[in-house]
Design an enzyme around this catalytic site. Structure first.
Site, PDB file in Angstrom:
ATOM      1  N   ASP A 300       0.851  -1.203   0.000  1.00  0.00           N
ATOM      2  CA  ASP A 300       0.000   0.000   0.000  1.00  0.00           C
ATOM      3  C   ASP A 300       0.880   1.244   0.000  1.00  0.00           C
ATOM      4  O   ASP A 300       0.560   2.246  -0.643  1.00  0.00           O
ATOM      5  CB  ASP A 300      -0.897   0.050   1.245  1.00  0.00           C
ATOM      6  CG  ASP A 300      -1.692  -1.232   1.429  1.00  0.00           C
ATOM      7  OD1 ASP A 300      -1.898  -1.946   0.433  1.00  0.00           O
ATOM      8  OD2 ASP A 300      -2.094  -1.505   2.573  1.00  0.00           O
TER       9      ASP A 300
HETATM   10  C1  26A Z   1     -11.769  -7.164   1.233  1.00  0.00           C
HETATM   11  N1  26A Z   1     -10.519  -7.301   1.936  1.00  0.00           N
HETATM   12  C2  26A Z   1     -10.082  -8.642   2.225  1.00  0.00           C
HETATM   13  C3  26A Z   1      -9.772  -6.173   2.288  1.00  0.00           C
HETATM   14  C4  26A Z   1      -8.558  -6.238   3.016  1.00  0.00           C
HETATM   15  C5  26A Z   1      -7.863  -5.032   3.246  1.00  0.00           C
HETATM   16  N2  26A Z   1      -8.304  -3.852   2.811  1.00  0.00           N
HETATM   17  C6  26A Z   1      -9.461  -3.852   2.147  1.00  0.00           C
HETATM   18  N3  26A Z   1     -10.191  -4.965   1.885  1.00  0.00           N
HETATM   19  N4  26A Z   1      -7.841  -7.235   3.589  1.00  0.00           N
HETATM   20  C7  26A Z   1      -6.752  -6.673   4.142  1.00  0.00           C
HETATM   21  N5  26A Z   1      -6.765  -5.349   3.940  1.00  0.00           N
HETATM   22  C8  26A Z   1      -5.805  -4.333   4.370  1.00  0.00           C
HETATM   23  O1  26A Z   1      -4.595  -4.521   3.736  1.00  0.00           O
HETATM   24  C9  26A Z   1      -3.658  -3.730   4.435  1.00  0.00           C
HETATM   25  C10 26A Z   1      -2.258  -4.200   4.161  1.00  0.00           C
HETATM   26  O2  26A Z   1      -1.989  -4.194   2.821  1.00  0.00           O
HETATM   27  C11 26A Z   1      -5.494  -4.372   5.846  1.00  0.00           C
HETATM   28  O3  26A Z   1      -6.422  -3.600   6.570  1.00  0.00           O
HETATM   29  C12 26A Z   1      -4.067  -3.810   5.907  1.00  0.00           C
HETATM   30  O4  26A Z   1      -4.037  -2.514   6.468  1.00  0.00           O
END
Ligand code: 26A
Length: 345
Positions: A300
């Site tokens: 990110d």
């Molecule tokens: C729909 N899903 C599975 C998700 C996520 C996500 N953010 C949005 N949608 N699953 C994990 N994360 C985020 O990824 C970040 C790290 O790359 C986590 O909240 C974490 O901050």
């Protein structure tokens, strides 16, 4: 100098509940060491387990919200706005405060029924396993985006960054931004987000593909894409080239594909007017192993630096380097965070 909300980001606002785990904990919930999944009923005790037994910290998360905070970290004040759905609860307040501290403007939809989404993050060494209970984040609605105030911000923005994770939530909202970009020759950027998006959300992903001016992913996502689209290759440069060549809606802009590979060089495939694709590779900013706190949010952060570069009109090499730079800063912090006092590129 202040910005004019040139960048608008959309996705799932989540609170990360991040703790140190071990193989036993991963096994208990059937988690892989390095993965991102949607929670099923068998995962629902994980969050309390992390808090009670693994000294978990609560940290602002949600992939594109992390990217939005990171881009605002680099750009002049008032450059970035983030849109998503939360609940009416304490966790939403925590997220709002973290974004305010980062100078990020948020336009949340508040769901009446569901609580704010949570992501359980189990850290084992340099791996992170993420298990997300979307809850309110799953309740984003096109009506909110089309509302007078938010749509005013959409119209003002010049670059859209959408987290692919939102393809499990509100494809209509993603497509509204994609269409707005293509019809006004603005920039639409999508992150592939996770292998499961490429595998199990292939149809909505493919619907957005013609609109990608930039698409960002890592090597595991690229491989998952190649497999689900029968590209018959595991070569990252070939996969990036195939993505660059996919048909494009707005022919005024050529597509650029960026694939990160952890500590290995980042592969960039840029399509040109002549149909040729130029593939380049850029080294990461290495740091000593001992300086790494955790890698949650590294991708990110990379996207944050890259999109900030695009927003400020930097060339491709500089934008990639900005991504490598802020990713290096972020992995030295706890979770998807950026150092204060601020450092400058
Ligand atoms: C729909 N899903 C599975 C998700 C996520 C996500 N953010 C949005 N949608 N699953 C994990 N994360 C985020 O990824 C970040 C790290 O790359 C986590 O909240 C974490 O901050």
């Amino acid at each position: 100098m202040t910005g004019n909300f040139e960048l608008l980001c959309l996705e799932n606002p989540l609170l990360d509940i991040q703790g140190q785990g071990d193989d036993k904990l991963l096994e208990k919930y059937g988690l892989k060491a390095n993965d991102a999944i949607l929670a099923e009923s068998k995962h629902m005790d994980l969050y309390e387990d992390l808090i009670q037994n693994h000294s978990a910290k609560l940290i602002a998360g949600g992939a594109a919200q992390n990217t939005a905070r990171g881009a605002q970290y680099i750009l002049p004040p008032d450059s970035v706005v983030y849109v998503g759905c939360v609940g009416k609860d304490k966790y939403a307040e925590t997220l709002k405060e973290a974004c305010a501290k980062a100078g990020l403007r948020v336009e949340y939809r508040y769901d009446e029924e569901q609580p704010t989404g949570r992501c359980g993050v189990v850290i084992t060494g340099h791996n992170r396993s993420m298990c997300t209970d979307l809850a309110a984040a799953n309740c984003y609605k096109l009506d909110h985006l089309k509302g007078e105030e938010v749509w005013g911000l959409v119209e003002k923005a010049k670059v859209y960054f959408v987290g692919g994770y939102h393809l499990t939530v509100c494809v209509d909202a993603v497509m509204a931004l994609a269409e707005e970009a293509a019809s006004k020759n603005k920039i639409f950027m999508l992150s592939l987000s996770a292998p499961f998006i490429c595998q199990f959300f292939k149809d909505p992903l493919d619907k957005t593909a013609p609109y990608w001016d930039y698409v960002i992913g890592n090597e595991t996502e690229a491989l998952a894409y190649a497999e689900s689209h029968s590209l018959n290759t595991t070569n990252i440069e070939e996969i990036a080239t195939a993505l660059a060549k996919l048909p494009k809606k707005n022919e005024k802009r050529d597509r650029t594909v960026i694939i990160t590979q952890g500590t290995d060089p980042t592969i960039v495939a840029a399509a040109g007017k002549d149909g040729k694709v130029d593939v380049k590779s850029f080294p990461v900013h290495e740091i000593g192993e001992e300086k790494i706190n955790d890698t949650n949010g590294a991708g990110d952060a990379f996207a944050a630096g890259f999109v900030a570069g695009v927003v400020q009109g930097s060339d491709l090499a500089t934008s990639v380097d900005m991504g490598q730079w802020i990713a290096k800063l972020s992995i030295q912090e706890l979770g998807p965070s950026y150092p204060f006092p601020k450092q400058t590129y």
